[in-house]
Design an enzyme around this catalytic site. Structure first.
Site, PDB file in Angstrom:
ATOM      1  CE1 TYR A  74      18.908 -17.514   8.554  1.00 49.51           C
ATOM      2  CE2 TYR A  74      20.124 -16.259  10.192  1.00 49.51           C
ATOM      3  CZ  TYR A  74      18.935 -16.807   9.741  1.00 49.51           C
ATOM      4  OH  TYR A  74      17.786 -16.627  10.472  1.00 49.51           O
ATOM      5  CG  PHE A 126      -1.396   3.189   3.248  1.00 45.85           C
ATOM      6  CD1 PHE A 126      -1.804   3.555   1.981  1.00 45.85           C
ATOM      7  CD2 PHE A 126      -0.855   1.927   3.428  1.00 45.85           C
ATOM      8  CE1 PHE A 126      -1.691   2.679   0.912  1.00 45.85           C
ATOM      9  CE2 PHE A 126      -0.727   1.046   2.362  1.00 45.85           C
ATOM     10  CZ  PHE A 126      -1.141   1.420   1.095  1.00 45.85           C
ATOM     11  CB  THR A 127      -5.057  -0.164   3.736  1.00 41.35           C
ATOM     12  OG1 THR A 127      -3.897  -0.291   2.919  1.00 41.35           O
ATOM     13  CG2 THR A 127      -6.150   0.520   2.925  1.00 41.35           C
ATOM     14  CE  LYS A 260       3.693   0.164  -2.766  1.00 39.34           C
ATOM     15  NZ  LYS A 260       3.045   0.705  -1.598  1.00 39.34           N
ATOM     16  NE  ARG A 384      -6.078   2.326  -2.039  1.00 40.94           N
ATOM     17  CZ  ARG A 384      -5.835   1.177  -1.380  1.00 40.94           C
ATOM     18  NH1 ARG A 384      -6.824   0.504  -0.827  1.00 40.94           N
ATOM     19  NH2 ARG A 384      -4.616   0.709  -1.282  1.00 40.94           N
ATOM     20  CG  PHE A 451      -8.767  -3.065  -0.050  1.00 42.40           C
ATOM     21  CD1 PHE A 451      -8.538  -2.750   1.280  1.00 42.40           C
ATOM     22  CD2 PHE A 451      -7.673  -3.214  -0.893  1.00 42.40           C
ATOM     23  CE1 PHE A 451      -7.244  -2.598   1.764  1.00 42.40           C
ATOM     24  CE2 PHE A 451      -6.377  -3.066  -0.424  1.00 42.40           C
ATOM     25  CZ  PHE A 451      -6.166  -2.767   0.912  1.00 42.40           C
TER      26      PHE A 451
END
Ligand SMILES: *Cc1c(COP(=O)(O)O)cnc(C)c1O
Length: 459
Positions: A74, A126-127, A260, A384, A451
């Site tokens: 943990y 950015f969203t 990414k 987009r 979206f």
């Protein structure tokens, strides 16, 4: 005599996942069931999946080996130590707070730094980043260069911040209203467009003189470093890792989605240099993510990300990654299809305005185009444009963004050149019959990040 020497992917394939072609009639039915939103399609109904490069990459054998070395304690997992070491070695930040993914880091950063009425200038929204800034009581102000809004401009650093715009925001509102600059590397919404080192340097100097912090969205920093190496004087001979370090040295911290550049399927982190900010972040992370030594990630996932970070700065890897995007972009350009140039780091963006000039933006041309491509071939892309831009938080009116795009995003190390050929041929076939494409109307609209879950019907 000149003979062309090609490069190839710097890996061979060890595990395969079968994919299946379906019929056009079946795909039409799938689209209707999904409300013409490619986010609502089932993966098994998709042939080539270019929806996103987020968490869709293939891990290396070295990363999979690391998955077996998970220390699932943990607290104080050894994989956390490895992650901190990798971030210190490659990015150079002192402190690391793991989070379940990028938006977890954005949430913590926004909550600890933004107060009601603050302004956060940045290079295009950015969203998720913008939404977390708003939820914390702030407002995002776009100070990206005007070149970013012109899909036909070949400007090599369309991600740059326009210093005059930034100065005007500071002069008008005062530096004390601006807790930090939200500075995104390789700007996603602009088409995967890089920031120059000179711009990183100038923005950092300007902000330092005013006591404003610079927080990077370093999710796509390695792709940005590759473009600096290609395009900026003085960087051609430097290793990618050194360019990455230099960029980070011109900032006070970063939020990162590990899904990414860092080559993992899930994970993210917040990186900081200031010990006081780090302490604040450790107090918030236990509320929203988990203890500060795992922050919502399993030990094995932290190990895979630590290894992925080191692999991500390998020159052969990043050249092949961006090179594949360029290959797809060139095929489409050669076929006369309107795309955003220069081709970006992670995706080819189709310019729906020029692709479908007969459709007004109110008819969601990019959404309609993504649906048409799926119907043609089972290739999944995403919108987009006006759907992604959402509504103005005050007036609740639809924002009409200057860019109305369809993104063909390439997962890392997943598809081959033949998949690129098939995808380009499908888009070209749709382009030849573009006059047949009709608009859509929105029939269901979620309140935030619409979206992802909005539904549409044919007009
Ligand atoms: C994907 C992405 C994010 C959000 O990260 P998640 O892991 O999806 O939460 C933030 N910024 C940029 C530039 C991204 O591409």
């Amino acid at each position: 005599m000149f003979t062309r020497r090609s490069w190839a992917e710097p890996f061979k394939i060890k595990v395969v996942e079968p994919i299946q072609m379906t019929t056009r009639g079946y795909r039409e039915q799938c689209l209707e069931e999904a409300g013409y939103n490619t986010f609502l399609l089932r993966s098994r109904d998709v042939y080539i999946d270019l929806l996103t490069d987020s968490g869709t990459g293939a891990m290396s054998d070295n990363q999979w080996a690391g998955m077996m070395m998970g220390d699932e304690a943990y607290a104080g997992s050894r994989n956390f130590d490895h992650l901190v070491e990798a971030v210190r070695d490659i990015y150079g930040y002192r402190y690391v707070v793991p989070t379940h993914q990028g938006r977890g880091a954005e949430h913590i950063l926004s909550q600890m730094m933004i107060e009601d009425g603050d302004l956060i200038p940045g290079n295009m929204y950015f969203t998720t980043t913008k939404l977390h800034q708003e939820l914390a009581g702030g407002a995002f102000i776009d100070v990206i260069t005007d070149q970013a809004f012109d899909p036909e401009s070949e400007y090599p650093f369309k991600g740059n911040i326009d210093l005059d715009k930034l100065r005007a925001v500071v002069d008008e509102n005062g530096a004390d209203r601006i807790p930090y600059i939200s500075f995104e590397a390789n700007v996603n919404m602009a088409g995967g467009q890089p920031v120059s080192m000179q711009n990183f340097r100038e923005v950092y100097r300007f902000c330092q003189s005013l006591g404003i912090k610079v927080m990077l969205d370093a999710t796509r920093l390695v792709e940005n470093a590759y473009f600096i190496k290609q395009r900026e004087d003085g960087y051609a001979d430097l290793p990618i890792a050194q360019i990455v370090r230099e960029i980070c040295s011109l900032s006070d911290g970063a939020t990162v989605s590990g899904k990414k550049d860092c080559l993992v399927n899930i994970g993210g982190f917040l990186a900081l240099n200031d010990p006081e900010l780090y302490e604040k972040a450790t107090h918030l992370v236990v509320i929203f993510e988990g203890l500060h030594t795992y922050g919502g990630m399993a030990g094995r996932d932290m190990e895979a990300m630590a290894r992925g970070i080191r692999e991500s700065v390998d020159y052969e890897h990043i050249r092949a990654r961006v090179g594949q995007v360029e290959y797809l972009g060139k095929k489409l350009l050669d076929a006369g299809v309107p795309i955003v140039v220069p081709v970006g780091g992670h995706a080819v963006y189709l310019d729906a305005r020029r692709f479908l000039p007969h459709l007004d933006q109110e008819l969601f041309p990019a959404q309609a185009l993504a649906a048409a491509i799926y119907a043609d071939s089972g290739v999944r892309t995403m919108e987009r444009g006006m759907v992604s831009a959402g509504r103005d938080p005050v007036t609740r009116k639809n924002i009409r963004p200057p860019l109305e795009l369809v993104r063909m995003t390439l997962p890392r190390r997943v598809y081959t050149q033949a998949h690129m050929d098939v995808s380009a041929e499908s888009v070209t076939a749709v382009y030849d019959e573009r006059n047949m494409i009709t608009g859509l109307k929105m029939v269901y609209e979620p309140q935030n990040l619409r979206f992802f879950q909005a539904r549409f019907a044919r007009i």
